[in-house]
Design an enzyme around this catalytic site. Sequence first.
Site, PDB file in Angstrom:
ATOM      1  CE  LYS A 123      -4.337   1.418   2.191  1.00  0.00           C
ATOM      2  NZ  LYS A 123      -5.283   0.966   2.986  1.00  0.00           N
ATOM      3  CD  GLU A 148     -19.314  -2.717   8.787  1.00  0.00           C
ATOM      4  OE1 GLU A 148     -19.083  -3.775   8.168  1.00  0.00           O
ATOM      5  OE2 GLU A 148     -18.270  -2.003   8.463  1.00  0.00           O
ATOM      6  NE  ARG A 156     -21.936  -4.598   4.115  1.00  0.00           N
ATOM      7  CZ  ARG A 156     -20.931  -4.674   3.141  1.00  0.00           C
ATOM      8  NH1 ARG A 156     -19.842  -5.210   3.607  1.00  0.00           N
ATOM      9  NH2 ARG A 156     -21.141  -4.290   2.138  1.00  0.00           N
TER      10      ARG A 156
HETATM   11  C1  TPP Z   1     -18.589  -2.084   4.928  1.00  0.00           C
HETATM   12  C2  TPP Z   1     -17.448  -1.238   5.048  1.00  0.00           C
HETATM   13  N1  TPP Z   1     -16.992  -1.062   6.451  1.00  0.00           N
HETATM   14  C3  TPP Z   1     -15.958  -0.339   6.524  1.00  0.00           C
HETATM   15  C4  TPP Z   1     -15.372   0.389   5.409  1.00  0.00           C
HETATM   16  C5  TPP Z   1     -14.397   1.381   5.412  1.00  0.00           C
HETATM   17  N2  TPP Z   1     -12.938   1.160   4.745  1.00  0.00           N
HETATM   18  C6  TPP Z   1     -12.750   1.618   3.482  1.00  0.00           C
HETATM   19  S1  TPP Z   1     -11.456   0.873   2.949  1.00  0.00           S
HETATM   20  C7  TPP Z   1     -11.137  -0.009   4.443  1.00  0.00           C
HETATM   21  C8  TPP Z   1      -9.858  -0.928   4.187  1.00  0.00           C
HETATM   22  C9  TPP Z   1      -9.935  -1.872   3.330  1.00  0.00           C
HETATM   23  O1  TPP Z   1      -8.691  -2.741   3.392  1.00  0.00           O
HETATM   24  P1  TPP Z   1      -8.413  -3.632   2.051  1.00  0.00           P
HETATM   25  O2  TPP Z   1      -9.541  -4.341   1.747  1.00  0.00           O
HETATM   26  O3  TPP Z   1      -7.480  -4.516   2.557  1.00  0.00           O
HETATM   27  O4  TPP Z   1      -7.783  -2.526   0.976  1.00  0.00           O
HETATM   28  P2  TPP Z   1      -6.837  -1.657   1.041  1.00  0.00           P
HETATM   29  O5  TPP Z   1      -7.276  -0.096   1.469  1.00  0.00           O
HETATM   30  O6  TPP Z   1      -5.547  -2.021   1.830  1.00  0.00           O
HETATM   31  O7  TPP Z   1      -6.296  -1.565  -0.512  1.00  0.00           O
HETATM   32  C10 TPP Z   1     -12.223   0.119   5.116  1.00  0.00           C
HETATM   33  C11 TPP Z   1     -12.288  -0.622   6.429  1.00  0.00           C
HETATM   34  C12 TPP Z   1     -16.083   0.085   4.157  1.00  0.00           C
HETATM   35  N3  TPP Z   1     -15.604   0.754   3.046  1.00  0.00           N
HETATM   36  N4  TPP Z   1     -17.059  -0.420   4.374  1.00  0.00           N
END
Ligand code: TPP
Length: 642
Positions: free
Chosen positions: A289, A375, A403
Amino acid sequence: MPDRPKTPLLDQITRPVDLKGLTDAQLVQVAHELRQETISAVSVTGGHLGAGLGVVELTTALHAVFDTPRDKVIWDVSHQCYPHKILTGRRDRIRTLRMKDGLSGFTKRSESPFDPFGAAHSSTSISAALGFAVARDLGGVIPEGNGDAIAVIGDGSMSAGMAFEAMNNAGHLGKRLFVILNDNEMSIAPPVGALSSYLSRLYAGEPFQELKAAAKGAVSLLPEPFREGAKRAKDMLKGMAVGGTMFEALGFSYLGPIDGHDMDQLLPVLRTVKARATGPILIHVLTKKGKGYGPAERARDKGHATAKFDMVTGEQKKAPSNAPSYTSVFGNELVKHAAKDDKICAVTAAMPDGTGLNLMAERYPSRCFDVGIAEQHGVTFAAALAAGGMKPFCAMYSTFLQRGYDQVVHDVAIQRLPVRFAIDRAGLVGADGATHAGSFDIGFMSNLPGMVVMAAADEAELVHMVATAAAHNDGPIAFRYPRGEGEGVEMPETPEVLEIGKGRMIQDGKRVALLSFGTRLGEVKKAAESLAAKGITPTIADARFAKPLDRDLILQLAADHEALITIEEGAVGGFGSHVAQLLAEEGVFDSGLKYRSMVLPDTFIDQASPADMYEVAAMNAPQIEAKVLDVLGVATIGEKRA
Ligand SMILES: Cc1ncc(C[n+]2csc(CCOP(=O)(O)OP(=O)(O)O)c2C)c(N)n1
C-alpha cells in the site's frame, strides 16, 4: 503546469484498448507514469492515495490483458480506482476527484461503462462478479457485452462475511470467474484477525503443519470453557488445510502468491488464466500500500486517505481547526467513563482511528475490540457482551451500521440488550458522497421498539450523551453526531446524564417554533438571527431525542405557535415523521397547526463539501429562514417581484 509529471507514453492512452499494441516493457513504463499521475492528481484533490498506488501495475496489467468494458473489472470498496479512472477515459477530469460536480472517488455506474458496478462499502465485489458471470452464462444482454468477471478485493475486505458468502456460492456454481486477492497486509489500520495471519502464512511458505500448530497454540490461550468448541474448530481447520488452501476447499483454484508490482509475473499469469480458466480462480497478489511514494509508504496508514499535499515533502495541507472533532470528543469521553467503570468496553469494525476508539485501544486494550470489516458480527458480538454483563459501546459510522441492521433489530432490540450505539458520520459527509452519507439511521433506529435515539446538537451535548448512554443499562440506546469539528462551544466540566426523552428550550419566541434534532441547530440559530432583523423571533428547541419523543415539549410548542418546523440531518421517515405521527394522533392538525418538516430530499446527493451538500438539500440557514417566511405567509422580496 509546472508540477505535472512528464508522462509521454500515458499521454497516448485514452482507452484501455490503446494498451493492446504495447510491449511488456512499454506497459511497465505506462505503470510508472500512471503512478506519477496518480500522486500528482491526489496532491491536488486529496483522497484515497495508498490503495491506488498499490494497484498501479495490477490496473495496467488487467486493462492490457482483459477486454474492458466487455470484461468486468470490479474493484472492491473501489477506493483504489483512481489509476483505473485515469486509464479508462477520465484522465482529463482526474483533478476533480471527490469535488462538487467532479469525478466520484469510487466506481460509479453512471460515470462510465468501465465501472460495471459501483462500490464504496467493502466486500461486495465477489458477489457482483459472480452475478455478472451468471448473467453472462444465462445470456443476459447489455450494450458493452458480457465477458469475464474479475473481482479485485483487498485482504481487509476479504475478512468480511459477505466475501465468504460469495466465495462459497461461487465455488458451488463453478462458473469461470476471477478473484484477485490484493494482499497488502493493510486495511485502514493494520488488519486484524485470523484470516490476516493465515494469508501471511500462505506466502511465508510455511508448511501447513505450522498452521495447525498455531491453531493449537490459540486454543491453549482460551479460558477453559471455550476450549472444547475451539478444539472442534481447530480439527475442522486441520482437515481443510491439508492438501490445499482454504480457497481450494471453497471450490476455487488457488494461484500465487505473486508479486503484484512485477509486470513480468502479473502479465503472464493473467494471460494464462484468461486463456485457460474454466472455473473460479483465486489469484493471490502481494502488493505494498502506498507503493512508490515515500511519504505514503512511511505513513502509519500507508497513505490510506490524505488531504491535499505537497508532492515533494508529502506534507498535508489541512485547514487549522478551532474546535475538537466530534470523533475525538467521543473517544476522550469514552476513555473517561471506562476509567471509572471497568464494565465499559468498545467495539469497532476496522475503524479504530475513524471512530476515535484508538484512544480506548491504547488505554484499555483488553476492553477494546477491532473486529475487522465485520459490522454484522460486531453488533451481535456487542449484544452478547451486554448479555454477559458488560456495557458495550458499538462505535460505527452511520453508513456502515446499515450493514449490521438485522443484528441491531434481531440481536439487540428484540432482546432489549443495552448496547450503546455511537453513530459517527451522521448526516451528509462531503467528499465521499452518497455511498457514505449517514442519512438513514434516525429512521432505522427510531422505528425499533425500545430503542432510545439521541442526536448531539454540539460537542458539549455529545459529552452529555456519552454519559447518558453509559448510564443507560435497561435497553439499547443510540446517539449520533456528524463528521468534522464541533461548534466551538464551551465544554461542560462534568457530564450530565440526560433525562431520557426530554428536550431543551433554546430560545422563547412567537408565532413559529423551530424544533431541531442534531447539529442543524447552529444553522437554525443563524436563521433566527436573520429573521430577528425582519421582526420575527422564532422559538427554538433542541429535541435531543427522536425516541422517545418529548411529547410534552412538542405538544406545548404546537399549542403555543401557529407553525412548527422540525429539522434533522436525515432522510424522510425519521424524527419529523415521528413528530407528525404524534401531532396527527393527538388531533393537533384538526385545529389547524401549520407543520413543516425539513429532511434530506428524496435523492442521493453527490459529493461536495458538507455545506454544499446541505445547500443542495435546502437545509442551510437561508433555506430555514425561507421556510419560516413561507409558512408564515411572508413573501420574500424575490418572490414578490416574481
Ligand atoms: C462495510 C464497510 N466497512 C468499513 C469500510 C471502511 N473502509 C474503507 S477501505 C477499508 C480498508 C480496506 O482494506 P483492504 O480491503 O485491505 O484494502 P486496502 O485499502 O488495503 O487496499 C475500510 C475498513 C467500508 N468501506 N465498508
